[in-house]
Design a protein around this motif. Structure first.
Motif: not given
Length: 312
Positions: A86, A56-58, A53-54
């Motif tokens: 995620s 994906r965001g970054e 998930a991190e």
């Protein structure tokens, strides 16, 4: 253009707008007497989900190709949970790893029977979940030439991939034996562009890399960050040599997270090492953003869908 089979359904390549990790493990169990740490079990799945998930965001991580197959502790239901939580698409796999991890079924069956086992999973779904695999892999050997059981498993994988229209990824142990794998698989009728030869960043032999790519196969630099095997500096040198030889369209990149100590929450380099460490070094060496997109998005999608040329 073909869609990609993921654990949550069919995915259009046009929806994959960010990078792809082409060889990872999110749930596996390779523990043996000599190695009790090679596991990503339920107690680790929350950390795995958080990392994805991190990323994906970054970095816009869009897709993970999960190469845990039969006998490796595959858990298709867990992959679906990780994917949904995620919001990163996940491709699951079938096949057999290299011989020390073969299930008893391999020793007892011929190529035709093994092929049927794979086709049953491809058509009926994995682990009683109904989820279809999008890849056959990581199908392995562990020497310059496959052992007899490994040869049967590779031939069955090639036949199933050809019949089902799936790509195939190999485990070439420490990078060795890739040319023999490719000859065996293409000899069984699988086109080279549907094949990825694994772990070539562990083999310090640019000539082999060039031969694999020139034959039309994908060349995996997929253990990035595993400094105990090879330094990233040497990996980058090998990658640049292959790019300079004109084979950028045949390279796939990933980190092959295969034990819980590699997770970031345990102090490891994590799934994001490719984006946080290796690609910045590659950019500093002259690789531009368009080439990064080719290596991390367009090439993986061409491999997964069987596309050739500039369709993606």
């Amino acid at each position: 253009m073909n869609h990609v089979h993921t654990v949550t359904g069919l995915l259009s390549p046009h929806r994959v707008t960010g990078p792809v990790l082409t060889h990872e493990h999110l749930a596996l169990d390779l523990r043996r007497d000599s190695d009790q740490e090679a596991v990503l079990s339920g107690t680790h799945h929350s950390a795995v989900t958080s990392e994805l998930a991190e990323l994906r965001g970054e970095f816009g991580l869009s897709l993970v190709v999960e190469q845990t197959c039969r006998g490796m502790g595959r858990d298709a239901a867990a992959l679906a949970r990780i994917s949904r939580r995620s919001q990163v698409a996940v491709v699951a796999s079938t096949g057999w790893y290299y011989e020390p991890f073969h299930l008893a079924e391999v020793a007892a069956a011929g190529v035709e029977e093994l092929t049927e086992i794979l086709l049953t999973e491809i058509e009926g779904g994995l682990d009683a979940t109904g989820m279809r695999p999008g890849l056959i892999g990581e199908v392995g050997s562990h020497g310059e030439r496959p052992s007899e059981p490994e040869r049967r498993a590779l031939l069955a994988a090639a036949r199933a991939a050809t019949e089902a229209g799936l790509p195939l990824a190999t485990h070439a142990h420490l990078g060795r034996g890739g040319l023999v794998q490719l000859e065996l698989l293409t000899g069984a009728g699988l086109p080279a562009h549907r094949i990825c030869i694994g772990h070539q960043d562990l083999l310090d032999d640019p000539d082999v890399h060039r031969k694999l790519a020139a034959a039309g196969a994908y060349v995996a630099f997929d253990t990035i960050g595993k400094d105990g095997y090879q330094s990233d500096e040497r990996r980058l040198r090998l990658l640049l040599a292959l790019l300079d030889a004109g084979h950028a369209e045949r390279v796939l990149l990933s980190c092959d997270i295969s034990r819980h100590a590699y997770l970031r929450h345990e102090g490891g380099h994590g799934y994001g090492h490719l984006f946080r460490s290796f690609l910045p070094k590659a950019r500093a060496a002259g690789i531009d953003d368009d080439l990064v997109d080719m290596l991390t998005r367009r090439n993986p999608l061409r491999f997964l869908t069987g596309s050739q040329g500039g369709e993606i």
